[in-house]
Enzyme design. Sequence first.
Site, short mmCIF file in Angstrom:
data_model
loop_
_atom_site.label_atom_id
_atom_site.label_comp_id
_atom_site.label_asym_id
_atom_site.label_seq_id
_atom_site.Cartn_x
_atom_site.Cartn_y
_atom_site.Cartn_z
N GLY A 287 46.60 51.70 31.11
CA GLY A 287 47.02 50.34 30.74
C GLY A 287 46.02 49.73 29.78
N SER A 288 45.77 48.44 29.97
CA SER A 288 45.03 47.68 28.95
C SER A 288 43.58 48.10 28.76
CB SER A 288 45.07 46.19 29.30
OG SER A 288 46.40 45.75 29.28
N THR A 289 42.99 48.81 29.71
CA THR A 289 41.60 49.23 29.49
C THR A 289 41.51 50.18 28.29
OG1 THR A 289 41.92 50.91 31.21
CG2 THR A 289 40.75 48.93 31.86
#
Lengths: 572, 111
Positions: A287-289
């Site tokens: 995801g956003s990491t």
Amino acid sequence: MTAGPSRGRRYVLLLLLLCGFSIILFRLVTLQVLQAAELTARADRQHQKTVSFEGARGVVSDRHGKVLAMNVEVPSVFGVPASLESPSTAARTLSPVLNIRSAELERKLRQDKNFVWLARKVEPEQGRRLEQLSLDGIGVVMEGRRFYPKGPLLAHVIGFSGMDGQGLEGLERRYDSHLHGEKRVTVLQRDALGRTVFPKGLAEQAATPGHALTLTVDEVVQYIAEKELEEAVAHSRAKSGTIIVMEPRSGAVLALAVSPRFDPNVVAALTPDRWRNRALTDTYEPGSTMKIVVAAAALEENVMTPDSMVFGENGRMVIANTTIHDHEKQGWMTFSEVIQKSSNIGAAKAGMALGEQRLYRYLQAFGFGQRTEIDLPGEVNGLLKAPKDWGRRSLASISMGQEVGVTPLQMVSAMATLANGGVMMKPYIVSEIRDEKGRLLKEVLPQVRRRVVSPDTARLMTTMLEGVVTNGTGAKGAISGFRVAGKTGTAQKIDPRTGAYSSTQFIGSFVGYVPAESPRLAMIVILDEPQGEAWGGAVAAPVFQRVGEQVLNYLGVSREDTVKIALAMKDS
Amino acid sequence: MKMLTIVAGVMLIFVFVWERVDVVRLGYHVERLKTQKVLLERERDQLQVKFSALTSPERIAKVATERFGLVPPLQGQVLMVHEREEVPGPPLLPVEQVRLAKHVSPGRASE
């Protein structure tokens, strides 16, 4: 009196004697020459019994020498069925001492074998009671039993060994060739009546122990990570969780916690699912990491600057007939704000500006799709498809952390690279190997893998990631008195029933480093399927904050707002 | 002369026998000491395991909280005081601010 018959009898007698001696000679040659080897071996089998014992496995200790795994000699009980007058009497006598049913012991003692184990690695008190009984045909030898005195602490890393002292999981398996002791063979002699003659001092003989490992892990940091992870998993009712704490400058792992935990002293009733080291065997869509990679690549390639303006498409953007959403409607924003607010659309645009080949090159450079080569068994490559296999949406999807599988260790290693000024270090967990006399056999030094981005890009990224904590989605990761750089991630899991992204199953994560200006720790916190609020900023960032604060205090790292007092009086 | 030779011969035999007996005696003594060493090493290992278990951070934290009622310090309650050479940091602050720190931590300031 005539000589004829008398001479004839003498010849007959001589012939008989010659025949007799020839037969004896033939038999002697057969026994002593032709069958010598086979008969000697048979005699040895009847008179001797060979039993082998392993020397103690080497000690495993943390970076301060605190013992995490070691062997202690405990008694093992064996029987020699041929030497027993009454197996049933012996079984009845042994049963209350060994806490084993008499019938089971009798069955073993009635076997047509020269040697049977009755109970291995029993308590010392049981061994003492057996020695007092002094039963014919029953013997006690000392064997090394593996103890993990801290119980579940670091169990997923250390692993465990089997009954015969062979490493089965974790470091016990990876370093088995160093840890296992020398094999000692003892020959038990039997007398003419077949009774075993136990050599004097059998119980006291000891084989050379294995080599000792010193880990980079600090048991206190490990305890803090495990305690906070257990509490977070229980509080969020997550399926599992992982925390890795690493020194960015060296790549040394300070702590690696996996929940649920297990006690390596008692593994018989557990399944492999329980002792699997998820930090390096399990992949997840980050995801956003993953936006840290896209952002660093965009800055390094001058595709973006922190102040570049990006239009957020008011929260919706159509790519390849599918719609990408942001969790908040965004208009124009700087590239720093894209990262702070974790805008999927902003990250997708940065990825598209980079292009497939450049993004793929940076993903590889940051270590995705390949093992970190940490010295632990079971590490997987993760999943990173080559651009030729990407679909029309892949560039945007990968930029926001979908269509790519990473391990927690890969992700924290990527973040540690930014913390270390753009230089990626090889993660490692064993720092020293010493022989049984304490002589240094191997010292592991920090190893540079490669430079991934320039120091300037790393500095810009630090500033942008600090913004995530001060003004963005990672506010709950802030640690009072320290500058924290970090990134939140909330990834939808793929529902195995539908093959589509689930709307109820998430992975919440937070990855960061602290103090941002001179990083001492890089850390990742992952919670798998937390119930209720699942945002990484809500479930994982607070864990980062709690672990970070305690570890920094423990390490004695100065707070930014601490007034430094020079003890001048002491000097004077 | 003859007498002297006999006495010397007897003495020689005596020394030889004494030496053999002493070697055997010392051999037994060495064996006893070896056994004792192994037993002591075994006891040391058992004590080491016990020591490691008792000093486990998990156990210490449990005893500290349950028996002594201690709690972990809250955010901002820990103040690090370093000697000048120990950790590189910002330059020393003016005297007024040091006095402020003394106020926070009077015990340390009196040193």
